[in-house]
Design a protein around this motif. Structure first.
Motif, PDB file in Angstrom:
ATOM      1  N   ILE A  13      -1.424  24.974  -3.035  1.00 41.43           N
ATOM      2  CA  ILE A  13      -0.594  23.825  -3.384  1.00 41.43           C
ATOM      3  C   ILE A  13       0.172  24.393  -4.566  1.00 41.43           C
ATOM      4  N   MET A  14       1.628  24.737  -4.646  1.00 47.28           N
ATOM      5  CA  MET A  14       2.228  25.759  -5.432  1.00 47.28           C
ATOM      6  C   MET A  14       2.531  24.738  -6.337  1.00 47.28           C
ATOM      7  N   ASP A  15       2.074  24.211  -7.418  1.00 48.40           N
ATOM      8  CA  ASP A  15       2.388  23.182  -8.287  1.00 48.40           C
ATOM      9  C   ASP A  15       2.772  23.689  -9.619  1.00 48.40           C
ATOM     10  N   ALA A  58       5.472  23.951   0.168  1.00 47.10           N
ATOM     11  CA  ALA A  58       6.720  24.144  -0.736  1.00 47.10           C
ATOM     12  C   ALA A  58       7.447  23.073  -1.023  1.00 47.10           C
ATOM     13  N   LEU A  59       7.371  21.793  -0.018  1.00 45.37           N
ATOM     14  CA  LEU A  59       8.046  20.660  -0.181  1.00 45.37           C
ATOM     15  C   LEU A  59       7.349  19.556   0.348  1.00 45.37           C
ATOM     16  N   ASN A  63       8.373  14.612  -2.390  1.00 52.79           N
ATOM     17  CA  ASN A  63       9.202  15.311  -3.102  1.00 52.79           C
ATOM     18  C   ASN A  63      10.623  14.923  -2.761  1.00 52.79           C
ATOM     19  N   ARG A  66      13.199  13.060  -5.217  1.00 56.42           N
ATOM     20  CA  ARG A  66      13.416  13.768  -6.491  1.00 56.42           C
ATOM     21  C   ARG A  66      14.881  13.753  -6.250  1.00 56.42           C
ATOM     22  N   ARG A 176      -4.986  25.124  -5.796  1.00 58.85           N
ATOM     23  CA  ARG A 176      -3.868  24.342  -6.495  1.00 58.85           C
ATOM     24  C   ARG A 176      -3.523  24.855  -7.737  1.00 58.85           C
ATOM     25  N   GLU A 180      -3.212  19.892 -11.959  1.00 54.71           N
ATOM     26  CA  GLU A 180      -3.693  18.536 -11.206  1.00 54.71           C
ATOM     27  C   GLU A 180      -4.793  18.816 -10.259  1.00 54.71           C
ATOM     28  N   ARG A 182      -5.786  17.047  -7.295  1.00 56.23           N
ATOM     29  CA  ARG A 182      -5.729  16.268  -5.995  1.00 56.23           C
ATOM     30  C   ARG A 182      -5.019  17.126  -5.088  1.00 56.23           C
ATOM     31  N   SER A 184      -2.218  15.699  -3.080  1.00 55.46           N
ATOM     32  CA  SER A 184      -0.925  15.127  -2.986  1.00 55.46           C
ATOM     33  C   SER A 184      -0.552  15.295  -1.238  1.00 55.46           C
TER      34      SER A 184
HETATM   35  C1  IPE Z   1       2.682  18.632  -4.614  1.00 52.17           C
HETATM   36  O1  IPE Z   1       3.090  18.873  -6.026  1.00 52.17           O
HETATM   37  C2  IPE Z   1       3.689  19.105  -3.477  1.00 52.17           C
HETATM   38  C3  IPE Z   1       3.975  20.758  -3.560  1.00 52.17           C
HETATM   39  C4  IPE Z   1       3.463  21.616  -4.360  1.00 52.17           C
HETATM   40  C5  IPE Z   1       5.016  21.169  -2.716  1.00 52.17           C
HETATM   41  P1  IPE Z   1       3.807  17.479  -6.524  1.00 52.17           P
HETATM   42  O2  IPE Z   1       4.235  17.981  -7.728  1.00 52.17           O
HETATM   43  O3  IPE Z   1       4.814  16.958  -5.788  1.00 52.17           O
HETATM   44  O4  IPE Z   1       2.450  16.730  -6.892  1.00 52.17           O
HETATM   45  P2  IPE Z   1       2.038  15.211  -7.655  1.00 52.17           P
HETATM   46  O5  IPE Z   1       3.518  14.292  -7.786  1.00 52.17           O
HETATM   47  O6  IPE Z   1       1.859  15.741  -8.790  1.00 52.17           O
HETATM   48  O7  IPE Z   1       0.985  14.666  -6.989  1.00 52.17           O
END
Ligand code: IPE
Ligand code: IPE
Ligand code: MG
Length: 233
Positions: A13-15, A58-59, A63, A66, A176, A180, A182, A184
């Motif tokens: 989960i590339m956040d 990736a998305l 998302n 946005r 992740r 965070e 979670r 998601s």
């Molecule tokens: C999760 O990240 C989705 C991706 C990494 C593609 P978000 O930034 O959308 O997650 P939330 O909103 O913090 O839960």
């Protein structure tokens, strides 16, 4: 990395792209660009280490809410990535698959994805799943409807085939970045027994060493699957 038990399948989960950019006083798009570059590097490291399947988020479906400007920047990055990476994937013998509803992408990007998917079909050293406009709840609901349409009852094994991951083994490890804790809406069904690893590192700065640390941490875990003795016993 000696005496390490490798995960077969890792999910990322590339956040944290946006926050990484903000800390550098740069626009979010700068973070996404660095994020795609790092995705390429980290996936390569994983395959080099011997991981067979990598699934990157990736998305998400969510998302898409946005601002259109950010989405357009992301679509441009996808265009650039899918336009340029076929050679490298073929060289590494990695098959590419996109999970999610790509109909929201510009037509030329969809075309590029279809082409690269077709051209890497025969590759067997690794599998790279890129989740774009992917949401696990939507995936599960779609799978249930497809199963109902057959008029037959499903069991756990036949139900799996209706999911976009099909017969693939579930992720052993989900990493992740971005701090965070979670999921998601990522692989909710498939993650039932995944080991979860969270790090405060932002995605663009997640390094080879960070990946090795996550795998070492995974390797030391006792996967009991509800039993009293796990695989470390
Ligand atoms: C999760 O990240 C989705 C991706 C990494 C593609 P978000 O930034 O959308 O997650 P939330 O909103 O913090 O839960
Ligand atoms: C993850 O980074 C990439 C996508 C969800 C497209 P973010 O854009 O969510 O970055 P942060 O969480 O705002 O830092
Ligand atoms: Mg985020």
């Amino acid at each position: 990395m000696k005496d390490i038990r490798l995960p077969v399948h890792i999910g990322f989960i590339m956040d944290g792209n946006g926050r990484w950019a903000r800390r550098r006083m740069r626009p979010r798009a700068f973070g996404h660009k660095a994020g795609v570059q790092n995705m390429i590097k980290v996936c390569n490291y994983a395959f080099e280490l011997g991981v067979r399947i990598v699934t990157v988020y990736a998305l998400s479906t969510e998302n898409l809410s946005r601002p259109q400007e950010e989405l357009d920047e992301l679509f441009d990055l996808f265009r650039n990535y899918f336009g340029k990476k076929k050679g490298k994937l073929l060289e590494m013998d990695v098959k590419l698959n996109v999970l999610g509803d790509v109909s929201v992408l510009p037509a030329d990007v969809q075309q590029c994805i279809a082409e690269i998917t077709e051209d890497t079909r025969h590759c067997t050293a690794g599998l790279l799943n890129i989740c774009i406009n992917y949401g696990s709840r939507q995936e599960i609901v779609r799978a249930v409807n497809a199963a109902v349409a057959t008029g037959r009852f499903v069991d756990e094994s036949s139900f799996k085939d209706f999911l976009s991951t099909g017969s693939l083994p579930d992720p052993d490890l989900i990493i992740r970045t971005g701090g965070e804790m979670r999921l998601s809406n990522f692989l909710l069904y498939q993650a039932a027994y995944s080991e979860l690893y969270f790090t405060d590192r932002m995605w663009p700065e997640f390094s080879r060493r960070d990946l090795e640390k996550a795998i070492e941490n995974f390797s030391a875990r006792d996967r009991r699957y509800g039993n009293v003795r796990g695989d470390k016993a």
